[in-house]
Design an enzyme around this catalytic site. Structure first.
Site, PDB file in Angstrom:
ATOM      1  N   VAL A 133     102.138  83.044  37.789  1.00 45.59           N
ATOM      2  CA  VAL A 133     102.111  82.365  39.090  1.00 45.59           C
ATOM      3  C   VAL A 133     101.510  83.333  40.122  1.00 45.59           C
ATOM      4  O   VAL A 133     102.081  84.408  40.372  1.00 45.59           O
ATOM      5  CB  VAL A 133     103.529  81.932  39.524  1.00 45.59           C
ATOM      6  CG1 VAL A 133     103.463  81.212  40.874  1.00 45.59           C
ATOM      7  CG2 VAL A 133     104.173  81.038  38.470  1.00 45.59           C
ATOM      8  N   HIS A 160     105.916  87.938  43.241  1.00 48.51           N
ATOM      9  CA  HIS A 160     107.346  87.688  43.006  1.00 48.51           C
ATOM     10  C   HIS A 160     107.945  88.868  42.264  1.00 48.51           C
ATOM     11  O   HIS A 160     107.309  89.476  41.398  1.00 48.51           O
ATOM     12  CB  HIS A 160     107.580  86.392  42.223  1.00 48.51           C
ATOM     13  CG  HIS A 160     106.718  86.241  41.004  1.00 48.51           C
ATOM     14  ND1 HIS A 160     105.393  85.884  41.071  1.00 48.51           N
ATOM     15  CD2 HIS A 160     106.999  86.395  39.686  1.00 48.51           C
ATOM     16  CE1 HIS A 160     104.893  85.829  39.846  1.00 48.51           C
ATOM     17  NE2 HIS A 160     105.848  86.144  38.988  1.00 48.51           N
TER      18      HIS A 160
HETATM   19  P1  DGP Z   1     105.300  85.757  35.973  1.00 47.14           P
HETATM   20  O1  DGP Z   1     105.013  85.638  34.504  1.00 47.14           O
HETATM   21  O2  DGP Z   1     105.701  87.150  36.390  1.00 47.14           O
HETATM   22  O3  DGP Z   1     104.175  85.173  36.818  1.00 47.14           O
HETATM   23  O4  DGP Z   1     106.593  84.863  36.216  1.00 47.14           O
HETATM   24  C1  DGP Z   1     106.591  83.557  36.655  1.00 47.14           C
HETATM   25  C2  DGP Z   1     107.976  83.032  36.499  1.00 47.14           C
HETATM   26  O5  DGP Z   1     108.080  81.828  37.245  1.00 47.14           O
HETATM   27  C3  DGP Z   1     108.413  82.699  35.088  1.00 47.14           C
HETATM   28  O6  DGP Z   1     109.485  83.569  34.700  1.00 47.14           O
HETATM   29  C4  DGP Z   1     108.879  81.265  35.135  1.00 47.14           C
HETATM   30  C5  DGP Z   1     109.014  80.988  36.611  1.00 47.14           C
HETATM   31  N1  DGP Z   1     108.671  79.634  36.999  1.00 47.14           N
HETATM   32  C6  DGP Z   1     107.521  78.977  36.732  1.00 47.14           C
HETATM   33  N2  DGP Z   1     107.560  77.740  37.258  1.00 47.14           N
HETATM   34  C7  DGP Z   1     108.753  77.625  37.892  1.00 47.14           C
HETATM   35  C8  DGP Z   1     109.372  76.573  38.630  1.00 47.14           C
HETATM   36  O7  DGP Z   1     108.815  75.492  38.835  1.00 47.14           O
HETATM   37  N3  DGP Z   1     110.614  76.826  39.104  1.00 47.14           N
HETATM   38  C9  DGP Z   1     111.254  78.020  38.912  1.00 47.14           C
HETATM   39  N4  DGP Z   1     112.471  78.145  39.430  1.00 47.14           N
HETATM   40  N5  DGP Z   1     110.703  79.029  38.227  1.00 47.14           N
HETATM   41  C10 DGP Z   1     109.465  78.825  37.725  1.00 47.14           C
END
Ligand code: DGP
Length: 114
Positions: free
Chosen positions: A96, A100
């Site tokens: 994403v 974060h």
């Molecule tokens: P990264 O791989 O570091 O970009 O982590 C992205 C994280 O975001 C992954 O652990 C799953 C989380 N994630 C993706 N989509 C959503 C969502 O719609 N809601 C929530 N709460 N988390 C999400």
């Protein structure tokens, strides 16, 4: 540019289990937890990743780290410890493009990371 998933969560256009928020950051449970406690803390400002952060982002990034520690403590992770992770770019598995910090805890972590 279209909004990222995290911008939609911040704007309340997508549901999330929010555990903390203030004027600079929002923290919510990861949808795909990799540990008993797995929370993401994000800046409201859509900085894509740490490599794109600018000198003027220093206050929000410092605030984010301090709040990550506060959230971890609030969730009971301080006594046993926890891990903070920023995935930056493809080799790190960044999915994403909105900066974060993963807050992971509640189990023993391996090192080096996979
Ligand atoms: P990264 O791989 O570091 O970009 O982590 C992205 C994280 O975001 C992954 O652990 C799953 C989380 N994630 C993706 N989509 C959503 C969502 O719609 N809601 C929530 N709460 N988390 C999400």
């Amino acid at each position: 540019m279209s909004k990222t998933i995290f911008e939609k969560i911040i704007a309340r256009e997508l549901p999330a289990n929010i555990v903390y928020e203030d004027d600079l950051v929002v923290a919510f449970r990861d949808i795909n937890p990799q540990a008993p406690t797995h929370v993401l803390i994000v800046p409201r400002k859509p900085i894509p990743r740490i490599a794109e952060a600018r000198p003027e982002d220093a206050p929000v990034l410092g605030h984010l780290l301090l709040k990550a520690a506060e959230v971890a403590e609030k969730l009971g992770l301080k006594p046993t410890g926890y891990r903070l992770v920023f995935n930056n770019g493809p080799d790190a598995g960044e999915a994403v493009p909105h900066l974060h910090c993963h807050i992971l805890g509640g189990r023993r972590m391996g090192w080096p990371p996979g």
